[in-house]
Structure formats: structure tokens, C-alpha cells
Write a protein that holds these residues in place. Structure first.
Motif, PDB file in Angstrom:
ATOM      1  N   ARG A 131       0.706  -1.213  -0.031  1.00 13.39           N
ATOM      2  CA  ARG A 131       0.088  -0.023   0.013  1.00 13.39           C
ATOM      3  C   ARG A 131       0.753   1.296   0.149  1.00 13.39           C
ATOM      4  NH1 ARG A 131      -5.372  -1.400   0.632  1.00 13.39           N
ATOM      5  NH2 ARG A 131      -5.632   0.678  -0.503  1.00 13.39           N
ATOM      6  N   LEU A 132       0.949   1.946  -0.954  1.00 13.62           N
ATOM      7  CA  LEU A 132       1.662   3.137  -1.040  1.00 13.62           C
ATOM      8  C   LEU A 132       1.171   4.398  -0.679  1.00 13.62           C
ATOM      9  CD1 LEU A 132       2.863   2.653  -4.984  1.00 13.62           C
ATOM     10  CD2 LEU A 132       3.737   1.585  -3.028  1.00 13.62           C
ATOM     11  N   GLU A 133      -0.061   4.546  -0.115  1.00 11.90           N
ATOM     12  CA  GLU A 133      -0.844   5.912   0.325  1.00 11.90           C
ATOM     13  C   GLU A 133      -0.002   6.254   1.674  1.00 11.90           C
ATOM     14  OE1 GLU A 133      -4.191   3.232  -1.418  1.00 11.90           O
ATOM     15  OE2 GLU A 133      -2.316   2.905  -0.464  1.00 11.90           O
ATOM     16  N   PRO A 134       0.090   7.548   1.755  1.00 11.60           N
ATOM     17  CA  PRO A 134       0.919   7.954   3.169  1.00 11.60           C
ATOM     18  C   PRO A 134       0.162   7.468   4.414  1.00 11.60           C
ATOM     19  CG  PRO A 134       0.619   9.771   1.461  1.00 11.60           C
ATOM     20  CD  PRO A 134      -0.291   8.343   0.816  1.00 11.60           C
ATOM     21  N   LEU A 135      -1.064   7.020   4.257  1.00 13.09           N
ATOM     22  CA  LEU A 135      -1.366   6.393   5.551  1.00 13.09           C
ATOM     23  C   LEU A 135      -1.168   5.284   6.069  1.00 13.09           C
ATOM     24  CD1 LEU A 135      -3.991   6.249   7.705  1.00 13.09           C
ATOM     25  CD2 LEU A 135      -5.261   5.034   5.830  1.00 13.09           C
ATOM     26  N   TYR A 136      -0.148   4.512   5.021  1.00 12.25           N
ATOM     27  CA  TYR A 136       0.089   3.276   5.314  1.00 12.25           C
ATOM     28  C   TYR A 136       1.896   3.183   5.668  1.00 12.25           C
ATOM     29  CZ  TYR A 136      -4.096   1.068   4.065  1.00 12.25           C
ATOM     30  OH  TYR A 136      -5.562   0.666   4.141  1.00 12.25           O
ATOM     31  N   GLU A 137       2.388   4.422   5.579  1.00 11.34           N
ATOM     32  CA  GLU A 137       3.865   4.546   5.281  1.00 11.34           C
ATOM     33  C   GLU A 137       4.479   3.912   6.542  1.00 11.34           C
ATOM     34  OE1 GLU A 137       7.127   8.094   4.943  1.00 11.34           O
ATOM     35  OE2 GLU A 137       4.876   8.591   4.852  1.00 11.34           O
ATOM     36  N   ASP A 138       3.795   4.122   7.839  1.00  8.50           N
ATOM     37  CA  ASP A 138       4.678   3.527   8.987  1.00  8.50           C
ATOM     38  C   ASP A 138       3.363   2.732   9.826  1.00  8.50           C
ATOM     39  OD1 ASP A 138       6.880   5.123   8.779  1.00  8.50           O
ATOM     40  OD2 ASP A 138       5.805   7.004   9.266  1.00  8.50           O
ATOM     41  N   ILE A 139       2.680   1.946   9.317  1.00  8.52           N
ATOM     42  CA  ILE A 139       1.804   1.016   9.797  1.00  8.52           C
ATOM     43  C   ILE A 139       2.502  -0.387   9.880  1.00  8.52           C
ATOM     44  CG2 ILE A 139      -0.238  -0.422   9.980  1.00  8.52           C
ATOM     45  CD1 ILE A 139      -1.620   2.207   8.589  1.00  8.52           C
ATOM     46  N   PRO A 140       2.709  -0.946  11.112  1.00  6.73           N
ATOM     47  CA  PRO A 140       3.405  -2.365  11.411  1.00  6.73           C
ATOM     48  C   PRO A 140       2.630  -3.216  11.027  1.00  6.73           C
ATOM     49  CG  PRO A 140       3.386  -0.975  13.321  1.00  6.73           C
ATOM     50  CD  PRO A 140       2.496  -0.278  12.503  1.00  6.73           C
ATOM     51  N   GLY A 141       3.145  -4.421  10.832  1.00  6.68           N
ATOM     52  CA  GLY A 141       2.521  -5.701  10.542  1.00  6.68           C
ATOM     53  C   GLY A 141       1.555  -5.898   8.998  1.00  6.68           C
ATOM     54  N   GLN A 142       2.211  -5.062   7.984  1.00  7.20           N
ATOM     55  CA  GLN A 142       1.451  -5.167   6.947  1.00  7.20           C
ATOM     56  C   GLN A 142       1.763  -6.403   6.193  1.00  7.20           C
ATOM     57  OE1 GLN A 142       1.284  -1.406   4.609  1.00  7.20           O
ATOM     58  NE2 GLN A 142       2.147  -0.383   6.527  1.00  7.20           N
ATOM     59  N   TRP A 143       2.790  -7.122   6.256  1.00  6.33           N
ATOM     60  CA  TRP A 143       3.139  -8.290   5.700  1.00  6.33           C
ATOM     61  C   TRP A 143       4.091  -9.228   6.675  1.00  6.33           C
ATOM     62  CZ3 TRP A 143       8.576  -8.974   4.538  1.00  6.33           C
ATOM     63  CH2 TRP A 143       9.380  -7.753   4.712  1.00  6.33           C
ATOM     64  N   GLY A 144       4.561 -10.161   6.075  1.00  2.06           N
ATOM     65  CA  GLY A 144       4.866 -11.268   6.955  1.00  2.06           C
ATOM     66  C   GLY A 144       6.428 -11.034   7.526  1.00  2.06           C
ATOM     67  N   ALA A 145       7.405 -11.851   6.621  1.00  3.21           N
ATOM     68  CA  ALA A 145       8.796 -11.705   6.985  1.00  3.21           C
ATOM     69  C   ALA A 145       9.802 -12.182   5.902  1.00  3.21           C
ATOM     70  CB  ALA A 145       8.875 -12.702   8.227  1.00  3.21           C
ATOM     71  N   ILE A 146      11.054 -11.846   6.534  1.00  4.02           N
ATOM     72  CA  ILE A 146      11.932 -12.628   5.642  1.00  4.02           C
ATOM     73  C   ILE A 146      12.418 -13.691   6.342  1.00  4.02           C
ATOM     74  CG2 ILE A 146      14.339 -12.150   4.358  1.00  4.02           C
ATOM     75  CD1 ILE A 146      12.125 -10.572   3.212  1.00  4.02           C
ATOM     76  N   TRP A 147      12.125 -14.910   5.946  1.00  2.46           N
ATOM     77  CA  TRP A 147      12.460 -16.269   6.905  1.00  2.46           C
ATOM     78  C   TRP A 147      13.596 -17.063   6.202  1.00  2.46           C
ATOM     79  CZ3 TRP A 147       7.850 -20.338   8.212  1.00  2.46           C
ATOM     80  CH2 TRP A 147       8.489 -21.085   9.030  1.00  2.46           C
ATOM     81  N   LEU A 148      14.534 -17.044   7.175  1.00  2.00           N
ATOM     82  CA  LEU A 148      15.832 -17.788   6.619  1.00  2.00           C
ATOM     83  C   LEU A 148      15.613 -19.232   7.314  1.00  2.00           C
ATOM     84  CD1 LEU A 148      18.339 -15.128   7.132  1.00  2.00           C
ATOM     85  CD2 LEU A 148      16.976 -15.431   5.122  1.00  2.00           C
ATOM     86  N   LEU A 149      15.413 -20.188   6.803  1.00  2.00           N
ATOM     87  CA  LEU A 149      15.133 -21.669   7.212  1.00  2.00           C
ATOM     88  C   LEU A 149      16.351 -22.080   7.641  1.00  2.00           C
ATOM     89  CD1 LEU A 149      12.308 -23.250   4.960  1.00  2.00           C
ATOM     90  CD2 LEU A 149      11.972 -21.847   7.042  1.00  2.00           C
ATOM     91  N   ASP A 150      16.104 -23.146   8.627  1.00  2.51           N
ATOM     92  CA  ASP A 150      17.321 -23.964   9.091  1.00  2.51           C
ATOM     93  C   ASP A 150      17.963 -24.699   7.847  1.00  2.51           C
ATOM     94  OD1 ASP A 150      18.985 -25.599  10.601  1.00  2.51           O
ATOM     95  OD2 ASP A 150      17.579 -26.444  11.588  1.00  2.51           O
ATOM     96  N   GLY A 151      19.304 -24.517   7.596  1.00  5.70           N
ATOM     97  CA  GLY A 151      19.793 -25.240   6.403  1.00  5.70           C
ATOM     98  C   GLY A 151      20.032 -23.977   5.520  1.00  5.70           C
ATOM     99  N   SER A 152      19.453 -22.821   5.170  1.00  2.54           N
ATOM    100  CA  SER A 152      19.919 -21.892   4.560  1.00  2.54           C
ATOM    101  C   SER A 152      21.074 -21.548   4.990  1.00  2.54           C
ATOM    102  CB  SER A 152      18.818 -20.702   4.459  1.00  2.54           C
ATOM    103  OG  SER A 152      18.860 -19.817   5.608  1.00  2.54           O
ATOM    104  N   LEU A 153      22.005 -20.646   3.882  1.00  6.71           N
ATOM    105  CA  LEU A 153      23.408 -20.489   4.218  1.00  6.71           C
ATOM    106  C   LEU A 153      24.015 -19.272   3.571  1.00  6.71           C
ATOM    107  CD1 LEU A 153      25.572 -22.829   2.395  1.00  6.71           C
ATOM    108  CD2 LEU A 153      23.284 -22.914   1.996  1.00  6.71           C
ATOM    109  N   ASN A 154      24.694 -18.756   4.276  1.00 10.53           N
ATOM    110  CA  ASN A 154      25.493 -17.474   3.602  1.00 10.53           C
ATOM    111  C   ASN A 154      24.671 -16.358   3.074  1.00 10.53           C
ATOM    112  OD1 ASN A 154      28.141 -18.793   4.059  1.00 10.53           O
ATOM    113  ND2 ASN A 154      28.141 -19.766   1.849  1.00 10.53           N
TER     114      ASN A 154
END
Length: 523
Positions: A259-282
Motif C-alpha cells: 500500500r503506497l498511500e501515506p496512511l500506510y507509510e508507518d503501519i506495522p504488520g502489513q506483511w509477513g517476514a524474511i524467513w531464513l530456514l534452518d539449512g539456508s546459508l551465507n
């Protein structure tokens, strides 16, 4: 009898009064409407993604009830805008009535396909008008929307949302079926450039043996419940670079919501995560801003690899509704990292692991709700559903020349479950820490601030003098207690701060060398 006569007289009076009312005699409008704004800017949207709803108020300041013969979009049925006039949807309306001294509410939305218009630079300014009446009484309100082109990555195996896939993940050697929507990235999707923004629906997964490379200046936007998962045997390299323009951040990689509108500029929790699973590397992250996620980075496993599981440098993680960076029995090295504003902890190293942060600012000024955890949390265990604890070594957790601060006290928690077979090693060296033992019940050897095995050269509870914590601007000013207190040995290892300023002569604590705040901001 008198009672019936009373009701008859009352009824007769009401009928006579209503027959004389002129409230519902509407006169044609005369072009004297007033509007809450003369232009409705619908802000920026991605192609084919619906905008937020914007409102326009139409005032009848006259002493007469009026009827507007027509309210319409100038482009008519072909317009990419949609109107709702007093709760009725459409693009053309007739005989719209407004009582004297009253108002009419119009709501505006848009969904625009940029491919229908000339497009030379990935953007198109789409406009239309709301027209009120006609002829000499014609009045107009402009509608303006900036539309951005983008590359869309959908969770369907056909690259769309027609056939949605859910992910089966390798979690610690066990294949687990999840309800997470997403798919593996295709070979042509493993390099993301700055040519167009990317909009990701669901979890884009880096396949085993592959590397996702994100080039300088790339912009990634995530829909709700979306993110990136780096699989066992896979890697992610986010290769941002220093930006000379700190407003445009032309070389920074930015990951945020869609969401690019200014209202959403600083709202936490808009998406999930960058998840580095066990076994990913470097995995490496450099000059990157990760904002408005649930967990900015979730890093699992591999605490004893020769290379750190994650190396993060010159980067910011903020506005996370849960954790900024969450490590679970893993290894993370951070330099010039800034974290702020998390619903739980800005940084948490849990179930042991190996963590080394130098010249980093770990702050938490969360004010959206109450906060259960401090800015920095370390522990060596995890509890299962039956409250049984699994323990692991905290091999090392070193924080050198850092600022660890926030709007709570204390801002560190060293939550050790003691076991003679498990180590709990940590040390804070030349850090500014918010920890006032008079205002906390945390006691024991982990909180012996005179123990040089754990604490050396630190200062406590003094003002870091951040610029604007509510805007995640954590550069320090001339009144900061952190000035010139950095250990030169650590500073020599990271000679430039996050803004590319040399720190070797007189190193300050944290990710920034101090500045003189702009005069207008001091007033």
C-alpha cells in the motif's frame, strides 16, 4: 370524549402543518456549491491494485434546499474511477438533493491498468473530473492518481492467482505441510533489479541450491501474509549500496508493504517476514530498509557454521508488529544496524546461538500498545506445549560500541534457564544501555554490572539524544551521551558509519556519528 377531541385536533394540526412545509421543495442548483477540496489526490497505486477510498464533501451553504441535475465523471462509464454518492455506487447520478445548510458525501476509488496508457518510464498520471451540473452552472473537482508499473509475483503455479499453491517446508529435516500460500521462484525470478518495483503475493520461496540476488535500488512490496522464504541449501544476497541522497535512497533496497498511500507509510504488520530456514546459508543483507513487517527477519538454525548464517550491515529494520530481528539457535553478525519500533523486541536471540553486533543501534520506542519485552532479549531455551524446556548453548552474544535504549526500563533481558551442561555467554562492551536496577526486579549474576566478564566500559541510562524516534530517525545529536565513547579497536573494524562518515578518529556509540540537528527542527 375530550381525549378523542384532543387527538383529532392534534392530527389536524399536523396535517395542516405538513401541507404547508416547503422543506421538500428543491430548487435547481445555481453553481454555488462549495467543496472540501478542489482536487482529490488518490495518491500512488500499483497497476491493477485498487486504491484506498477517498472522500469529498459537497456543501450547500444556501438557505434553500437544492437539487443538482447531474453529478458525473467526465469520462463517463469509461472512467477508471468509481463513485459512491450518499451510499449509491455509480459513475453518473441525476437530481442529487442537498438540504439547506447540509452536505453531500462522495467517496472515490480507482483501479487502473497502466498497460492501457502510454508508458515510457513505468509511471502514468491518470486524471478525470467530477462534474456538477452543466452549462453556466458547471462546477468541477479534479481527480488525480499516479499509477506505477510493477512486476507481480503471484502464489499460483501458473504465475497468477488461479491455482493457488500452499508450501511444504523443510523444517529441521522434516517436511511440514503448511497453509502458507506461495511457490518457489522461477530461474528468471532469482535476480531482482531496480528496473521496476516488485509486488509479491504469498511467500516467494528460494529453492534449494539457489541464490536470490537483489540488486541496488530494488523495491519489493509485499501483500498481506506475504514474504520471502529461503530454503534449506539456499541463500539470499541483498546487495544495496550507499545512497548520496538520503531522501530518495536511490541505491538502498527497500522492503515494505504494497500500500503506497501515506496512511500506510508507518503501519506495522502489513506483511509477513524474511524467513531464513534452518539449512539456508551465507545470507547477506547490506544497505537495506525492512519496514512494516510482522517479523522483519526470522533466522533459524545453523549456529555453528564457519560463516555466519546471516550477515547484516548498514541496514535498518523498523515498525515490526512482533520482532524486528528474531534469531532462533542461529548465528548473526551485524554492523551498522539500526532497529526500532517493535511490538515485542527489536532484537531477540532465542534458544541460544551466536550473535555479534558492533556499532549498532538497538532501540524500541513502540507506542501502539503495551510491550512485554525489552529492546534486546537473549535466552537459551524454548518451551513446548506442555511447558517442557529445550535448551541450547548461547555460545556468544557480543555487543560492542552499541546503543541499546527505548521508552521502557530495562531495555535488556538476559533470560537464562540455568543448566550445568549449557553455556550462556554474553558481553556488552562500550555500550550505552538503558538499565536502571532501581526500577527493575532483575537480579542475579547476569545483571552484575561490575562483572567485567559481561560488562566493560558501558554507560547506563544517559540520553542518546536521538533525532526523531517517532520517525525512526535515530541519528544522534550534539547533546548525546554516546559521543566519543566508542572503543577505537572496534571502530577500526568498521571505519565508516551507516551514513558513510568516518568514525576512526573519535568514534561515537551506535550506528551513527553525531550531527548538528537542523535549526528548524530544534524550534
Amino acid at each position: 370524549m375530550k381525549r378523542y377531541l384532543y387527538f383529532a385536533l392534534t392530527l389536524g394540526f399536523l396535517l395542516l402543518w405538513s401541507s404547508c412545509r416547503k422543506d421538500f421543495e428543491f430548487s435547481p442548483s445555481t453553481g454555488s456549491l462549495e467543496f472540501s477540496k478542489d482536487t482529490v489526490y488518490l495518491d500512488t497505486v500499483f497497476t491493477n491494485i485498487g486504491s484506498s477510498t477517498y472522500n469529498l464533501t459537497v456543501h450547500n451553504r444556501s438557505d434553500s434546499d437544492i437539487s443538482i441535475p447531474s453529478v458525473r465523471l467526465a469520462l463517463g462509464e469509461s472512467s477508471n474511477y468509481r463513485l459512491s454518492v450518499d451510499g449509491i455506487a455509480g459513475k453518473t447520478f441525476e437530481n442529487v438533493e442537498i438540504l439547506s445548510k447540509d452536505s453531500l458525501y462522495i467517496f472515490v476509488e480507482s483501479t487502473i491498468d497502466i498497460n492501457n496508457f502510454p508508458n515510457t518510464n513505468g509511471e502514468y498520471l491518470y486524471t478525470d473530473q467530477i462534474e456538477f451540473d452543466s452549462g453556466s452552472n458547471l462546477q468541477k473537482v479534479e481527480l488525480v492518481t499516479l499509477v506505477k508499473d510493477a512486476v507481480f509475483i503471484y502464489p499460483g503455479r501458473d504465475g497468477t492467482t488461479k491455482v493457488i499453491e500452499t508450501l511444504t517446508l523443510d523444517l529441521g529435516g522434516e517436511l511440514v505441510e503448511t497453509d502458507l500460500q506461495g511457490r518457489e521462484l522461477l530461474p528468471e525470478e532469482l535476480t531482482l533489479s531496480d528496473e521496476k518495483p516488485y509486488v509479491i503475493y504469498g511467500f516467494a520461496t528460494v529453492p534449494n541450491g539457489e541464490t536470490l540476488t537483489i540488486e541496488p535500488g530494488a523495491r519489493l512490496h509485499f501483500h498481506d501474509n506475504s514474504g520471502i522464504i529461503v530454503s534449506n541449501g539456499a541463500s539470499i544476497n541483498i546487495n544495496g549500496a550507499y545512497s548520496s541522497d538520503q531522501e530518495l535512497l536511490e541505491n538502498e533496497v527497500i522492503l515494505e508493504g504494497d500500500r503506497l498511500e501515506p496512511l500506510y507509510e508507518d503501519i506495522p504488520g502489513q506483511w509477513g517476514a524474511i524467513w531464513l530456514l534452518d539449512g539456508s546459508l551465507n545470507n547477506t543483507i547490506n544497505y537495506t530498509t525492512i519496514k512494516n513487517a510482522t517479523i522483519g527477519i526470522l533466522c533459524d538454525g545453523n549456529p555453528n557454521e564457519t560463516n555466519n548464517k546471516l550477515t547484516i550491515t548498514n541496514s535498518q529494520v523498523y515498525n515490526s508488529s512482533s520482532f524486528g530481528v528474531l534469531g532462533r539457535n542461529t548465528s548473526i553478525m551485524g554492523e551498522n544496524v539500526v532497529m526500532n519500533n517493535a511490538g515485542l523486541s527489536s532484537f531477540a536471540g532465542t534458544l541460544g546461538g551466536k550473535y555479534n553486533f558492533t556499532h549498532s543501534t538497538i532501540a524500541n520506542y513502540w507506542n501502539t500498545s503495551s510491550r512485554q519485552f525489552p529492546a534486546l532479549l537473549l535466552n537459551n531455551f524454548v518451551l513446548d506445549e506442555e511447558n517442557n524446556a529445550a535448551l541450547a548453548d548461547l555460545t556468544e552474544a557480543n555487543f560492542n560500541n552499541c546503543i541499546i535504549y527505548g521508552n521502557d526500563n530495562p531495555e535488556i533481558l538476559l533470560d537464562e534457564l540455568e543448566d550445568e551442561n549449557v553455556v550462556f555467554n554474553f558481553k556488552f562492551t562500550n555500550c550505552l544501555i538503558r538499565f536502571d536496577s532501581r526500577n527493575t526486579n532483575l537480579t542475579g549474576p547476569n545483571y552484575d554490572l561490575d562483572d567485567t566478564n559481561h560488562y566493560e566500559g558501558n554507560i547506563f541510562n544517559q540520553d542518546p539524544n536521538f533525532f526523531k524516534v517517532d520517525k525512526n530517525m535515530l541519528v544522534i545529536g550534539e547533546e548525546s551521551a554516546a559521543i566519543n565513547l566508542g572503543n577505537p579497536t572496534f571502530a577500526a573494524q568498521i571505519p565508516f558509519d551507516i551514513l558513510n562518515v568516518d568514525r576512526t578518529t573519535s568514534p561515537d556509540l551506535g550506528a551513527y556519528q553525531h550531527i548538528t540537528f537542523p535549526a528548524e527542527e530544534e524550534q
